[in-house]
Design a protein around this motif. Structure first.
Motif, PDB file in Angstrom:
ATOM      1  N   UNK A  19       0.953  -1.099  -0.122  1.00 46.55           N
ATOM      2  CA  UNK A  19      -0.108   0.009  -0.034  1.00 46.55           C
ATOM      3  C   UNK A  19       0.828   1.170   0.049  1.00 46.55           C
ATOM      4  N   UNK A  20       0.445   2.170  -0.819  1.00 43.79           N
ATOM      5  CA  UNK A  20       1.366   3.418  -0.808  1.00 43.79           C
ATOM      6  C   UNK A  20       0.363   4.455   0.318  1.00 43.79           C
ATOM      7  N   UNK A  21       1.159   5.032   1.085  1.00 39.71           N
ATOM      8  CA  UNK A  21       0.582   6.135   2.012  1.00 39.71           C
ATOM      9  C   UNK A  21       1.520   7.520   1.631  1.00 39.71           C
ATOM     10  N   UNK A  22       0.677   8.406   1.100  1.00 38.69           N
ATOM     11  CA  UNK A  22       1.172   9.702   0.991  1.00 38.69           C
ATOM     12  C   UNK A  22       0.919  10.682   1.989  1.00 38.69           C
ATOM     13  N   UNK A  23       1.882  11.422   2.448  1.00 35.86           N
ATOM     14  CA  UNK A  23       1.702  12.364   3.282  1.00 35.86           C
ATOM     15  C   UNK A  23       2.116  13.941   3.062  1.00 35.86           C
ATOM     16  N   UNK A  24       1.399  14.805   3.600  1.00 40.81           N
ATOM     17  CA  UNK A  24       1.911  15.999   3.318  1.00 40.81           C
ATOM     18  C   UNK A  24       2.168  16.627   4.833  1.00 40.81           C
ATOM     19  N   UNK A  25       3.478  16.985   5.063  1.00 34.70           N
ATOM     20  CA  UNK A  25       4.089  17.863   6.164  1.00 34.70           C
ATOM     21  C   UNK A  25       3.417  19.135   6.436  1.00 34.70           C
ATOM     22  N   UNK A  26       2.894  19.521   7.721  1.00 36.17           N
ATOM     23  CA  UNK A  26       2.555  20.755   7.913  1.00 36.17           C
ATOM     24  C   UNK A  26       3.905  21.747   7.760  1.00 36.17           C
ATOM     25  N   UNK A  27       3.505  23.093   7.815  1.00 41.79           N
ATOM     26  CA  UNK A  27       4.668  23.893   7.733  1.00 41.79           C
ATOM     27  C   UNK A  27       5.583  23.810   9.360  1.00 41.79           C
ATOM     28  N   UNK A  28       4.520  23.345  10.453  1.00 42.00           N
ATOM     29  CA  UNK A  28       5.389  23.252  11.593  1.00 42.00           C
ATOM     30  C   UNK A  28       5.909  22.192  11.494  1.00 42.00           C
ATOM     31  N   UNK A  29       5.617  20.977  10.991  1.00 39.65           N
ATOM     32  CA  UNK A  29       6.407  19.899  10.773  1.00 39.65           C
ATOM     33  C   UNK A  29       7.568  19.701   9.896  1.00 39.65           C
ATOM     34  N   UNK A  30       7.345  20.529   9.000  1.00 40.09           N
ATOM     35  CA  UNK A  30       8.658  20.921   8.215  1.00 40.09           C
ATOM     36  C   UNK A  30       9.771  21.692   9.055  1.00 40.09           C
ATOM     37  N   UNK A  31       9.224  22.632   9.674  1.00 37.01           N
ATOM     38  CA  UNK A  31      10.292  23.316  10.635  1.00 37.01           C
ATOM     39  C   UNK A  31      10.991  22.223  11.437  1.00 37.01           C
ATOM     40  N   UNK A  32      10.272  21.466  12.093  1.00 40.08           N
ATOM     41  CA  UNK A  32      10.764  20.602  12.989  1.00 40.08           C
ATOM     42  C   UNK A  32      11.537  19.613  12.451  1.00 40.08           C
ATOM     43  N   UNK A  33      11.427  19.194  11.306  1.00 36.26           N
ATOM     44  CA  UNK A  33      12.116  18.105  10.471  1.00 36.26           C
ATOM     45  C   UNK A  33      13.571  18.740   9.942  1.00 36.26           C
ATOM     46  N   UNK A  34      13.271  20.050   9.718  1.00 34.78           N
ATOM     47  CA  UNK A  34      14.719  20.477   9.017  1.00 34.78           C
ATOM     48  C   UNK A  34      15.473  21.218  10.365  1.00 34.78           C
ATOM     49  N   UNK A  35      14.929  21.548  11.685  1.00 30.80           N
ATOM     50  CA  UNK A  35      15.892  21.629  12.722  1.00 30.80           C
ATOM     51  C   UNK A  35      16.454  20.447  13.191  1.00 30.80           C
ATOM     52  N   UNK A  36      15.657  19.207  13.082  1.00 28.43           N
ATOM     53  CA  UNK A  36      16.370  18.198  13.529  1.00 28.43           C
ATOM     54  C   UNK A  36      17.426  17.526  12.625  1.00 28.43           C
ATOM     55  N   UNK A  37      16.956  17.645  11.231  1.00 27.11           N
ATOM     56  CA  UNK A  37      18.087  17.088  10.324  1.00 27.11           C
ATOM     57  C   UNK A  37      19.173  18.246  10.090  1.00 27.11           C
ATOM     58  N   UNK A  38      18.998  19.357  10.254  1.00 28.41           N
ATOM     59  CA  UNK A  38      20.052  20.327   9.908  1.00 28.41           C
ATOM     60  C   UNK A  38      20.197  20.883   8.552  1.00 28.41           C
ATOM     61  N   UNK A  39      19.275  20.678   7.578  1.00 25.55           N
ATOM     62  CA  UNK A  39      19.134  21.057   6.419  1.00 25.55           C
ATOM     63  C   UNK A  39      17.731  20.994   5.832  1.00 25.55           C
ATOM     64  N   UNK A  40      17.644  22.230   4.811  1.00 21.54           N
ATOM     65  CA  UNK A  40      16.303  22.353   4.363  1.00 21.54           C
ATOM     66  C   UNK A  40      15.788  21.152   3.448  1.00 21.54           C
ATOM     67  N   UNK A  41      14.468  20.548   3.649  1.00 24.49           N
ATOM     68  CA  UNK A  41      13.911  19.593   2.947  1.00 24.49           C
ATOM     69  C   UNK A  41      13.883  19.907   1.473  1.00 24.49           C
ATOM     70  N   UNK A  42      14.090  18.843   0.506  1.00 22.69           N
ATOM     71  CA  UNK A  42      13.573  19.001  -0.802  1.00 22.69           C
ATOM     72  C   UNK A  42      11.933  19.217  -0.993  1.00 22.69           C
ATOM     73  N   UNK A  43      11.555  19.834  -2.030  1.00 24.91           N
ATOM     74  CA  UNK A  43      10.075  19.760  -2.191  1.00 24.91           C
ATOM     75  C   UNK A  43       9.577  18.347  -2.175  1.00 24.91           C
ATOM     76  N   UNK A  44       9.968  17.468  -2.864  1.00 23.94           N
ATOM     77  CA  UNK A  44       9.347  16.204  -2.786  1.00 23.94           C
ATOM     78  C   UNK A  44       9.685  15.526  -1.159  1.00 23.94           C
ATOM     79  N   UNK A  45      10.385  15.899  -0.378  1.00 25.34           N
ATOM     80  CA  UNK A  45      10.589  15.425   0.758  1.00 25.34           C
ATOM     81  C   UNK A  45       9.519  15.968   1.786  1.00 25.34           C
ATOM     82  N   UNK A  46       8.832  16.976   1.283  1.00 24.60           N
ATOM     83  CA  UNK A  46       7.794  17.469   1.971  1.00 24.60           C
ATOM     84  C   UNK A  46       6.446  16.756   1.665  1.00 24.60           C
ATOM     85  N   UNK A  47       6.488  15.873   0.631  1.00 22.96           N
ATOM     86  CA  UNK A  47       5.209  15.210   0.193  1.00 22.96           C
ATOM     87  C   UNK A  47       5.738  13.786   0.109  1.00 22.96           C
TER      88      UNK A  47
END
Length: 161
Positions: free
Chosen positions: A13-41
């Protein structure tokens, strides 16, 4: 199927997800780099066996933060990560890589198996050994493994790691 050989070939099964702006900020802070557009979806591939039992989740990541050129072409690095039901890396594969083939072989990749979100992913630390002559690419594979675990935790609710 290489990430979950025991999976039912027709049961994915394929599950697609779209991160909210706050989730993107959390992920980028944790990873130490900006997510690619495709990584946000992202697309998560849910593996089950023939009886319908959950085996794990697979995701494919290009961990590069800047393009690299080899022989006049962009060097791609696609990493497939399989995470089992316990939230640990069960398998990892490198696809379409034209650099040192050792980066795509189990001798290197298997050292990441069994790791979870709070594990070490830094090459040269805690027993992780980079491929000779490929320290940057080796670290990118380690980064992709950690990124996969973090993306899954946020998107799929694995708050326990």
């Amino acid at each position: 199927m290489k990430l979950f050989p025991d999976a039912d070939p027709n049961g994915w099964r394929i599950k697609r997800y779209q991160y909210s702006d706050s989730e993107v900020k959390l992920l980028e802070a944790e990873l130490g780099f900006e997510l690619y557009p495709e990584d946000k979806l992202p697309e998560f591939f849910i593996a089950s066996d023939a009886q319908g039992n959950f085996l794990g989740v697979a995701i494919f990541i290009d961990p590069r933060t800047k393009p690299k050129i080899l022989d006049g072409g962009i060097l791609t690095l696609e990493v497939g990560i399989g995470v089992n039901a316990e939230g640990k890396i069960s398998r990892i594969k490198v696809y379409d890589y034209r650099g040192n083939v050792a980066l795509a072989q189990d001798a290197f990749l298997n050292q990441l198996r069994g790791r979870e979100l709070d594990s070490n992913f830094k090459m040269g630390v805690g027993g992780l050994v980079a491929v000779a002559g490929e320290p940057e690419e080796s670290q990118l594979v380690g980064n992709a493994a950690r990124e996969a675990l973090l993306l899954m935790k946020v998107a799929l609710g694995r708050r326990d790691g």
